[in-house]
Design a protein around this motif. Structure first.
Motif, PDB file in Angstrom:
ATOM      1  N   ARG A   1       0.865  -1.174   0.095  1.00  0.00           N
ATOM      2  CA  ARG A   1       0.013   0.006  -0.048  1.00  0.00           C
ATOM      3  C   ARG A   1       1.008   1.069   0.208  1.00  0.00           C
ATOM      4  NH1 ARG A   1      -3.148   1.100   4.461  1.00  0.00           N
ATOM      5  NH2 ARG A   1      -1.615  -0.289   5.705  1.00  0.00           N
TER       6      ARG A   1
ATOM      7  N   ALA B   1      -3.371  11.019  -0.271  1.00  0.00           N
ATOM      8  CA  ALA B   1      -3.911   9.648  -1.161  1.00  0.00           C
ATOM      9  C   ALA B   1      -3.368   8.280  -0.257  1.00  0.00           C
ATOM     10  CB  ALA B   1      -3.603   9.717  -2.469  1.00  0.00           C
ATOM     11  N   GLU B   2      -4.114   7.379  -0.367  1.00  0.00           N
ATOM     12  CA  GLU B   2      -3.920   6.275   0.171  1.00  0.00           C
ATOM     13  C   GLU B   2      -4.587   5.099  -0.515  1.00  0.00           C
ATOM     14  OE1 GLU B   2      -4.719   5.889   4.407  1.00  0.00           O
ATOM     15  OE2 GLU B   2      -3.699   3.783   4.468  1.00  0.00           O
ATOM     16  N   GLY B   3      -3.632   4.205  -0.650  1.00  0.00           N
ATOM     17  CA  GLY B   3      -4.324   2.974  -1.637  1.00  0.00           C
ATOM     18  C   GLY B   3      -3.254   2.227  -2.069  1.00  0.00           C
TER      19      GLY B   3
ATOM     20  N   GLU C   1      -3.742   2.354  -7.867  1.00  0.00           N
ATOM     21  CA  GLU C   1      -4.709   3.220  -7.530  1.00  0.00           C
ATOM     22  C   GLU C   1      -3.968   4.718  -7.289  1.00  0.00           C
ATOM     23  OE1 GLU C   1      -7.441   0.195  -5.019  1.00  0.00           O
ATOM     24  OE2 GLU C   1      -6.882   2.096  -4.123  1.00  0.00           O
ATOM     25  N   VAL C   2      -3.033   4.883  -6.507  1.00  0.00           N
ATOM     26  CA  VAL C   2      -2.287   5.866  -6.278  1.00  0.00           C
ATOM     27  C   VAL C   2      -1.882   6.576  -7.378  1.00  0.00           C
ATOM     28  CG1 VAL C   2      -0.440   6.813  -4.990  1.00  0.00           C
ATOM     29  CG2 VAL C   2      -2.003   5.611  -3.764  1.00  0.00           C
ATOM     30  N   GLN C   3      -1.250   5.634  -8.186  1.00  0.00           N
ATOM     31  CA  GLN C   3      -0.699   6.509  -9.556  1.00  0.00           C
ATOM     32  C   GLN C   3      -1.670   7.085 -10.584  1.00  0.00           C
ATOM     33  OE1 GLN C   3       1.427   2.736 -10.511  1.00  0.00           O
ATOM     34  NE2 GLN C   3       3.022   3.950 -11.106  1.00  0.00           N
ATOM     35  N   GLN C   4      -2.909   6.748 -10.200  1.00  0.00           N
ATOM     36  CA  GLN C   4      -3.877   7.015 -11.172  1.00  0.00           C
ATOM     37  C   GLN C   4      -4.744   8.433 -10.534  1.00  0.00           C
ATOM     38  OE1 GLN C   4      -4.093   6.280 -13.994  1.00  0.00           O
ATOM     39  NE2 GLN C   4      -2.773   4.432 -13.692  1.00  0.00           N
ATOM     40  N   ASN C   5      -4.408   8.479  -9.361  1.00  0.00           N
ATOM     41  CA  ASN C   5      -5.047   9.694  -8.440  1.00  0.00           C
ATOM     42  C   ASN C   5      -4.693  10.941  -8.891  1.00  0.00           C
ATOM     43  OD1 ASN C   5      -5.695  11.736  -6.207  1.00  0.00           O
ATOM     44  ND2 ASN C   5      -5.758   9.625  -5.022  1.00  0.00           N
ATOM     45  N   PRO C   6      -5.772  11.923  -9.248  1.00  0.00           N
ATOM     46  CA  PRO C   6      -5.498  13.300  -9.696  1.00  0.00           C
ATOM     47  C   PRO C   6      -4.768  14.022  -8.554  1.00  0.00           C
ATOM     48  CG  PRO C   6      -7.866  12.811  -9.604  1.00  0.00           C
ATOM     49  CD  PRO C   6      -7.128  11.538  -9.259  1.00  0.00           C
ATOM     50  N   ALA C   7      -4.934  13.890  -7.473  1.00  0.00           N
ATOM     51  CA  ALA C   7      -4.304  14.821  -6.474  1.00  0.00           C
ATOM     52  C   ALA C   7      -2.786  14.438  -6.508  1.00  0.00           C
ATOM     53  CB  ALA C   7      -5.033  14.710  -4.959  1.00  0.00           C
ATOM     54  N   VAL C   8      -2.602  13.111  -6.474  1.00  0.00           N
ATOM     55  CA  VAL C   8      -1.206  12.761  -6.369  1.00  0.00           C
ATOM     56  C   VAL C   8      -0.602  13.232  -7.602  1.00  0.00           C
ATOM     57  CG1 VAL C   8       0.325  10.656  -6.479  1.00  0.00           C
ATOM     58  CG2 VAL C   8      -1.693  10.697  -5.197  1.00  0.00           C
TER      59      VAL C   8
END
Lengths: 346, 612
Positions: free
Chosen positions: B579, B590-592, B596-603
């Motif tokens: 994770r 973000a967490e996951g 998932e994290v790689q796709q997260n817009p905030a990240v």
């Protein structure tokens, strides 16, 4: 003890304290800019006082030899550095300050009868002899290891002090001296008899403090030193040479020490090794300020002066014991204020 | 693992005497010296042994522990004056009457006094940062000197005479040639004990003081206690030297205990080689002989009488610190025909007992809404995360996101302003890093904290500090050899586990940065942790090394270890972590799972700037 004795002791304490203030300021300055715990500070005091005494007595001051030797050592070290870097840019300046200047001093010392030169002439010549010792000392002893841990710098400082005390004995002999007061009159204020020299000490100390404050807030060199004290690497990146800062700092320290020596020598008999104890009392004061804060160090210096004069009344044999034991509660108080693990160097 | 623990292979340059042979030759020389030398030379050697004893304390304190004292002469004075009073005073208080007239009673009283003084002074000054201790020792050295000189009942500046000689089994040691054997026996015994101490678990803890207090504490070393131990040991050695000095001279006065002599002792240690026990002897020898010679010669040269040798000593000291900071001993060693081989590791030892491990998948570390403020700056804002046994959690975020602050709070270096940390179900908020280490959390450092001139084996063995218990006395007498063998075998095992076997005897500083990071992991593993905190372990590693590290972490995870990884290297993290927690500006954004994290817009925004 009645009120008038207390007043007299207070007066003594403040006069001595004023000198410790100067020394404490110099020690804090040197430590913050260069990280050197500058044990040899007291030697400037003693050497200035004794040089002045030699001039008054019409004897050739051995300090001249010290300046000559120091200058030669600097020249030798600079020459090595210059050859290694093929950089001949500063050679005139180096030779001028470290060879020509000492030779001029030597000529002046040998030709002029300083007994006839007047008090101010002798004081000026004393300063001319003592002040260059500061930058020379930095160049020869500290600059090659300027980035060493504080502990190593401290041990070098102690070693330099030890060597200088030995040289002091050779230059001035084991005898103690008092110099002529700058102002011979006494003033009667109520129960107090205030000697003119005491007025001088207080006035000159105050003037020097104001001058230093102006130097640090107004001039570019003063600001450079302050920047170095706040952040050495940052200052370096801004083009402030740590070597220049170090030399300048020790020059100031030597000047402050020399003025202190000239001020106290009419009040106290100075021997070749007196400087150490005087300088250490400055340290007790500087430690009260955590080796960082000027006002606290100044307050500490007055405290040391008062403690010394009162303890010399009550228990004169234990004067030194009391003054130096003061450091223990002070350190304890500081240890309660510093919180544990800090990132150390090395 | 039999291959792993076989003795060291042949080393290069296996010529010359082994150290034991050299030592035996030296002891023989010491024993025979009085038969060959002239009386005044023997008497000089008496003093050299006493000075070396004091300098030995400074080697431990300064060279090894990184603390400095200019006031050792005052401890010598305490020892000397204590025995002088006990053996000559006619009106000792009743509770001291048992000791009256006996040098041995004087020794006991002196030791008690020294112990008390060292504990008081140590407790005040040792907590302060480095340079206050030496300044404090200068001050108290001066105080004590003036006190000796001004107290009537200590004879003032003239001193006290008429001390009895030390008698040993009814034999009075009056002749310097007889005293010689006592002095050198004590010195050699002290050198033996200090060498033993340095070659032990306690010794590693003492050396760790120089690696930074944060590191030492994280390995479970009680640094305040360790500093106090070496300060007291140095004081005791000085006191014993003072006791002998008093009974050799049969007279005491304040001058040998002044601050100048205290400085001279430090010079001896530094010039001889402050990092080596034998440096103390070399330094005492050189300074004492040079002093003898210069005191004859310099006054003639300068045409005046006085202690001009200090000029030479001062300048010599500066030269040594400029040019050869290690002192003379390493130079002596270079010329001596001595070779040493590392002690073989015992292959038959059973492993150290391990702590019960939490069940795989259970939560071992939980941070609840941690907030850390520095003045007005909020470095961590309500950060929460959990780590389970048998998983790798990666904590990532741009520079300045507050990862290191969080890391420091979790490992007990820093205390959160608000929030709670639970480790193995227990609230550890506000506990010291040492206590947390003891519970089974172990860490590495972003900036490698190894003792670079010690071997990899020694560095790793420091990690096992909390798995041994032998104390300082057992270490001095080497009564803890069984435990020590176990600790070293454990260290060797961990070195093999991380794949640095062939480097076990190399100096840690000689390894590449990437390998040094691996050594730190081995050191952390040596503590038998259930949770590893790794601060940027992949920084500075080459591709192959990264692969090896990933394999190692994977293996550890498979064994049930919980791992919290702070890392910048995305490829490394994404391929390895179970994770991922992403931080920015002190907050969790973000967490996951890695994908998932790689796709997260905030990240993406935090890392790549706003997406147009």
């Amino acid at each position: 003890m009645d009120f008038s004795i207390a007043l007299i002791l207070t007066q003594d304490g403040i006069v001595n304290g004023a000198v410790y203030v100067l020394l404490a300021l110099a020690l804090v300055l040197v430590f913050t800019v260069t990280r050197i715990i500058f044990i040899p500070q007291g030697e400037f005091v003693a050497f200035a006082a004794l040089t002045l005494a030699m001039l008054e007595n019409g004897r050739f001051p051995g300090t001249v030899w010290l300046v000559l030797a120091g200058g030669l050592a600097v020249c030798a070290m600079e020459a090595r550095a210059l050859v290694a870097r093929h950089d001949w840019h500063y050679r005139v300046q180096v030779l001028g300050w470290n060879l020509a200047y000492p030779l001029v001093l030597w000529a002046l010392a040998a030709t002029i009868d300083w007994r006839e030169a007047g008090q101010w002439g002798r004081i000026a010549f004393t300063l001319a002899l003592i002040v260059p010792l500061g930058p020379m000392m930095f160049r020869v002893f500290f600059q090659p290891i300027a980035s060493a841990p504080v502990l190593v710098l401290l041990i070098v400082a102690v070693a330099v002090h030890v060597a200088l005390v030995g040289l002091g004995l050779w230059m001035f002999g084991a005898e103690g001296y008092r110099t002529l007061p700058l102002w011979d009159e006494n003033f009667l204020v109520g129960p107090l008899r205030i000697p003119g020299q005491a007025v001088w000490v207080l006035g000159a100390s105050l003037a020097l403090i104001v001058l230093l404050a102006q130097f640090f807030s107004r001039t570019i060199y003063g600001k450079a030193l302050r920047a170095t004290a706040v952040n050495r690497n940052g200052a370096r990146l801004m083009g402030i040479s740590p070597n220049l800062a170090g030399r300048l700092t020790l020059m100031l320290a030597a000047a402050i020490g020399a003025v202190s020596g000239i001020l106290v020598s009419p009040i106290t008999t100075i021997y070749y090794d007196t400087g150490f104890l005087i300088g250490l009392k400055g340290f007790v004061a500087a430690i009260i300020g955590g080796l960082a804060a000027y006002p606290a160090a100044a307050a500490g210096a007055l405290l040391v002066g008062l403690l010394e004069s009162f303890s010399s009344f009550w228990a004169s044999a234990y004067k030194e014991v009391i003054v130096f034991t003061l450091i223990i509660p002070v350190l304890f108080w500081r240890s309660l204020r510093t919180h544990h693990v800090e990132e150390e160097e090395e | 693992m039999t291959k792993a623990l076989s003795p060291a292979g042949p080393l290069a340059g296996q010529r010359g005497l082994p150290p034991r042979g050299m030592l035996a030759a030296f002891v023989a020389l010491v024993v025979l010296a009085p038969f060959v030398l002239r009386p005044f030379q023997v008497s000089l050697l008496d003093y050299i042994a006493l000075y070396a004893l004091v300098a030995l304390g400074l080697v431990l304190l300064t060279g090894i522990g990184g603390l400095t004292s200019f006031g050792q002469a005052a401890f010598v004075g305490l020892g000397a004056y204590a025995t002088a009073v006990v053996t000559t005073s006619q009106n000792l208080p009743a509770w001291l009457s048992w000791a009256q007239g006996s040098p041995w009673g004087g020794l006991v009283v002196g030791l008690a006094l020294t112990l008390a003084a060292a504990l008081v002074i140590g407790s005040i000054t040792l907590r302060l940062s480095g340079h206050y201790l030496p300044l404090g020792t200068i001050a108290w050295g001066i105080s004590l000197f003036f006190l000796f000189g001004n107290l009537e009942w200590l004879g003032g500046h003239t001193g006290m005479g008429g001390l009895p000689p030390i008698s040993l089994f009814g034999f009075e040691l009056i002749d310097p040639a007889h005293f010689y054997y006592l002095a050198w026996a004590v010195l050699l015994a002290a050198i033996w004990m200090i060498s033993n101490l340095l070659d032990s678990r306690e010794g590693r803890a003492i050396r760790a003081l120089r690696g930074g207090l944060v590191m030492a504490e994280a390995m479970g070393v009680d640094t305040s206690r360790q500093k106090m131990v070496i300060f007291v040991v140095a004081a005791v050695l000085a006191c014993v030297a003072g006791w002998m000095y008093a009974h050799l001279q049969r007279f005491v006065n304040p001058s040998p205990f002044g601050i100048n002599i205290g400085i001279e002792y430090l010079f001896m240690a530094v010039i001889g080689g402050s990092g080596y026990v034998w440096g103390a002897l070399v330094g005492a020898l050189v300074i004492t002989l040079a002093k003898q010679w210069l005191q004859d010669w310099l006054p003639q040269l300068l045409g005046q009488s006085g202690n001009f040798e200090v000029i030479v000593f001062g300048l010599l000291m500066v030269l040594v610190l400029h040019r050869a900071r290690q002192g003379l001993w390493p130079i002596v060693l270079r010329w001596a025909p001595v070779t040493s081989s590392p002690r073989p590791l015992d292959p038959t030892l059973e492993p150290l007992p391990q702590r019960p491990k939490p069940q795989r998948g259970s939560v071992i570390l939980e941070a609840r809404e941690l907030t850390k403020r520095f003045g007005g700056l909020v470095a961590n804002d309500k950060m929460s995360l959990t780590v389970k046994a048998g998983e790798i959690l990666a904590l990532i975020g741009p520079n300045g996101a507050g990862k290191s602050t969080l890391f420091n709070q979790l490992s007990g270096v820093d205390t959160p302003t608000e929030g709670k940390i639970l480790f193995l179900g227990e609230d550890v908020t506000g506990k010291t890093s040492r206590e947390i280490a003891r519970m089974g959390m172990s860490r590495t450092f972003q900036h490698v904290r190894l003792l670079s001139n010690r071997s990899v084996l020694e560095n790793v063995a420091l990690g096992a500090h909390l798995r041994g218990r032998a104390g300082i006395f057992a270490a001095m007498l080497h009564l803890e050899r069984r435990e020590e063998a176990h600790l070293l075998a454990e260290a060797a095992r961990q070195i093999e586990r991380v794949g640095l076997w062939e480097h076990r005897f190399s100096e840690a500083g000689a390894l590449a940065l990437g390998q040094q990071r691996i050594v730190e992991i081995a050191r952390a593993l040596c503590a038998d942790p259930c949770l590893l905190l790794l601060d940027e372990p992949a920084a500075g590693l080459r591709h192959k090394e990264k692969q090896a590290l990933a394999e190692l972490l994977d293996r550890l995870r498979a064994e049930g270890m919980g791992i919290l990884l702070v890392e910048h290297d995305m490829d490394f993290v994404m391929g390895l972590a179970d994770r991922v927690v992403v931080m920015e500006f002190g907050q969790k954004i973000a967490e996951g799972l890695p994908e998932e994290v790689q796709q997260n817009p905030a990240v993406l925004e935090a890392y790549l700037g706003g997406v147009q």
